[in-house]
Enzyme design. Structure first.
Site, PDB file in Angstrom:
ATOM      1  N   GLU A 187     -11.121   3.350   6.981  1.00  0.00           N
ATOM      2  CA  GLU A 187     -10.164   4.309   7.528  1.00  0.00           C
ATOM      3  C   GLU A 187     -10.982   5.408   8.189  1.00  0.00           C
ATOM      4  O   GLU A 187     -11.180   5.419   9.404  1.00  0.00           O
ATOM      5  CB  GLU A 187      -9.251   4.851   6.426  1.00  0.00           C
ATOM      6  CG  GLU A 187      -8.164   5.789   6.929  1.00  0.00           C
ATOM      7  CD  GLU A 187      -7.344   6.399   5.794  1.00  0.00           C
ATOM      8  OE1 GLU A 187      -6.278   6.957   6.092  1.00  0.00           O
ATOM      9  OE2 GLU A 187      -7.783   6.352   4.613  1.00  0.00           O
TER      10      GLU A 187
ATOM     11  N   HIS B 131       1.199   5.019  -2.191  1.00  0.00           N
ATOM     12  CA  HIS B 131       0.725   5.950  -3.216  1.00  0.00           C
ATOM     13  C   HIS B 131       1.931   6.598  -3.897  1.00  0.00           C
ATOM     14  O   HIS B 131       2.799   7.163  -3.224  1.00  0.00           O
ATOM     15  CB  HIS B 131      -0.155   7.026  -2.583  1.00  0.00           C
ATOM     16  CG  HIS B 131      -1.440   6.496  -2.043  1.00  0.00           C
ATOM     17  ND1 HIS B 131      -2.588   6.437  -2.798  1.00  0.00           N
ATOM     18  CD2 HIS B 131      -1.761   5.991  -0.831  1.00  0.00           C
ATOM     19  CE1 HIS B 131      -3.563   5.921  -2.070  1.00  0.00           C
ATOM     20  NE2 HIS B 131      -3.089   5.642  -0.867  1.00  0.00           N
TER      21      HIS B 131
ATOM     22  N   ASP C  78       1.852   3.817   3.219  1.00  0.00           N
ATOM     23  CA  ASP C  78       0.829   4.719   2.680  1.00  0.00           C
ATOM     24  C   ASP C  78       1.461   5.873   1.887  1.00  0.00           C
ATOM     25  O   ASP C  78       1.613   5.780   0.679  1.00  0.00           O
ATOM     26  CB  ASP C  78      -0.050   5.243   3.817  1.00  0.00           C
ATOM     27  CG  ASP C  78      -1.417   5.715   3.360  1.00  0.00           C
ATOM     28  OD1 ASP C  78      -1.759   5.523   2.189  1.00  0.00           O
ATOM     29  OD2 ASP C  78      -2.165   6.262   4.190  1.00  0.00           O
ATOM     30  N   ASP C  79       1.788   6.963   2.558  1.00  0.00           N
ATOM     31  CA  ASP C  79       2.429   8.133   1.944  1.00  0.00           C
ATOM     32  C   ASP C  79       3.601   8.526   2.850  1.00  0.00           C
ATOM     33  O   ASP C  79       3.503   9.470   3.651  1.00  0.00           O
ATOM     34  CB  ASP C  79       1.442   9.303   1.835  1.00  0.00           C
ATOM     35  CG  ASP C  79       0.168   8.916   1.091  1.00  0.00           C
ATOM     36  OD1 ASP C  79       0.158   8.996  -0.146  1.00  0.00           O
ATOM     37  OD2 ASP C  79      -0.811   8.529   1.758  1.00  0.00           O
TER      38      ASP C  79
ATOM     39  N   HIS D  39       0.853  -1.194   0.000  1.00  0.00           N
ATOM     40  CA  HIS D  39       0.000   0.000   0.000  1.00  0.00           C
ATOM     41  C   HIS D  39       0.887   1.241   0.000  1.00  0.00           C
ATOM     42  O   HIS D  39       1.312   1.713   1.054  1.00  0.00           O
ATOM     43  CB  HIS D  39      -0.908  -0.013   1.226  1.00  0.00           C
ATOM     44  CG  HIS D  39      -1.980   1.026   1.224  1.00  0.00           C
ATOM     45  ND1 HIS D  39      -3.324   0.737   1.080  1.00  0.00           N
ATOM     46  CD2 HIS D  39      -1.919   2.371   1.339  1.00  0.00           C
ATOM     47  CE1 HIS D  39      -4.029   1.854   1.117  1.00  0.00           C
ATOM     48  NE2 HIS D  39      -3.191   2.872   1.287  1.00  0.00           N
TER      49      HIS D  39
ATOM     50  N   HIS E 154      -9.767   1.468  -0.812  1.00  0.00           N
ATOM     51  CA  HIS E 154      -9.674   2.052   0.520  1.00  0.00           C
ATOM     52  C   HIS E 154     -11.038   1.967   1.202  1.00  0.00           C
ATOM     53  O   HIS E 154     -12.057   2.347   0.623  1.00  0.00           O
ATOM     54  CB  HIS E 154      -9.270   3.526   0.432  1.00  0.00           C
ATOM     55  CG  HIS E 154      -7.831   3.748   0.097  1.00  0.00           C
ATOM     56  ND1 HIS E 154      -7.223   3.187  -0.982  1.00  0.00           N
ATOM     57  CD2 HIS E 154      -6.871   4.498   0.722  1.00  0.00           C
ATOM     58  CE1 HIS E 154      -5.951   3.575  -1.030  1.00  0.00           C
ATOM     59  NE2 HIS E 154      -5.717   4.372   0.002  1.00  0.00           N
TER      60      HIS E 154
END
Length: 333
Positions: free
Chosen positions: A200, A19, A278-279, A17, A197
């Protein structure tokens, strides 16, 4: 909280996962902005990090930073920068979320050029750094279902051994999972594997909607399923894999710290969980840091992370030859 076992940080890792634009180092974005004379004032802190207040503001800063990425060559350079950082943190296999909205505006011909540039950098990184990358095309939820159809067409037209999946990111507060069924059906018919997604900010019901309405194999985040015991049992029974990003969840305020994060409880309940960033520059994390923090919070050691990586590799959107190659890299001697 106990001190971390330094050995876990150096283990080889699988990440599902990530981005692509969200993994752009701030210095990389600032340099591109300087080269193009684009004013990005207001999106960085004084020390040069990305600056955002909450999730909605994070999305706007993310999109502002992405505006400097205006052609395939920039994405080639970005891909190398991302993989260099991932490899330095022990990642041997990674999947990255790529949005045609940021890579040619949803036009299939333009998207092909972006994809080719990204894959070229990925091939070079595999040869030189020993890290394998695969692409998961994503639509952006807050851009709406019609725009998602364009992303799905791009994904379907380039599906193969490198573009292997389709998913959805963006603001969970806009639209319903089922509104994007056409896009997911299109991707499925092209042979792509599916993730989205949910769970969350959308709560446990968004996870149930994703499984029911989009028939996904994996869920991005999914951690708020813990609030619904019946849903937890369903995820475990169905073998749905969660792409869990603990550091992201803590920074964005879902949980106060790693100790309060439900990843351990989900795992103990039989849900398939994996670990990702994630980021990472937005959330001041790396895969090494995720491992260290999970070790401190839950006492997980090399055996636990070996199980997590095996789970991630089993759930990876790749062919069996790639899976076997990566499995050899995960072996600890």
């Amino acid at each position: 909280m106990t001190s971390a076992d330094s050995t876990v940080a150096h283990l080889p890792k699988v990440e599902l996962h990530l981005h692509h634009e969200g993994a752009a180092p701030p210095a990389f974005i600032r340099q591109l902005a300087h080269e193009k004379r684009i004013d990005l004032s207001g999106i960085f802190t004084p020390d040069g990090s990305y600056d955002f207040r909450d999730f909605a503001h994070f999305l706007s800063v993310y999109e502002a930073a992405s505006q400097v990425l205006t052609g395939p060559e920039e994405f080639r350079r970005l891909t190398w920068a991302i993989l260099e950082e991932s490899a330095a943190n022990g990642v041997v296999y990674s999947e990255t979320f790529l949005s045609p909205d940021f890579c040619g505006g949803g036009d299939v011909a333009a998207w092909r050029d972006y994809r080719a540039a990204i894959q070229d950098a990925a091939d070079e990184a595999e040869a030189k750094l020993g890290i394998t990358l695969r692409g998961v095309v994503t639509c952006v939820r807050h851009f709406g279902p019609e725009q998602a159809k364009a992303s799905a067409r791009c994904a379907a037209e380039t599906a193969g051994n490198w573009i292997t999946g389709f998913g959805m990111g963006g603001n969970e507060g806009m639209h319903r999972q089922g509104d994007f069924a056409w896009a997911f059906d299109c991707a499925r018919e092209a042979g792509l594997q599916l993730t989205t997604h949910a769970g969350e900010f959308g709560g446990p019901e968004s996870v149930r909607d994703a499984v029911r309405d989009l028939k996904v194999e994996r869920i991005g985040h999914g951690v708020r399923a813990i609030e619904d015991p019946d849903l937890v049992h369903e995820l475990a029974d169905r073998g749905i894999t969660l792409e869990v990003c603990p550091g992201s969840n803590v920074v964005l305020g879902l949980y106060p710290d790693f100790n309060a994060h439900p990843i351990a409880r989900l795992r103990e309940a039989g849900v398939k969980v994996t670990v990702s960033t994630d980021d990472p520059p937005f959330f001041h994390t790396t895969m090494r840091r995720e491992y260290e923090m999970l070790n401190r919070a839950f006492g997980w050691g090399p055996e636990d992370f070996a199980v997590l990586n095996a789970t991630a590799l089993e759930a990876a959107f790749c062919d069996e030859d790639t899976r076997a190659r990566v499995e050899k890299r995960l072996e600890i001697t």
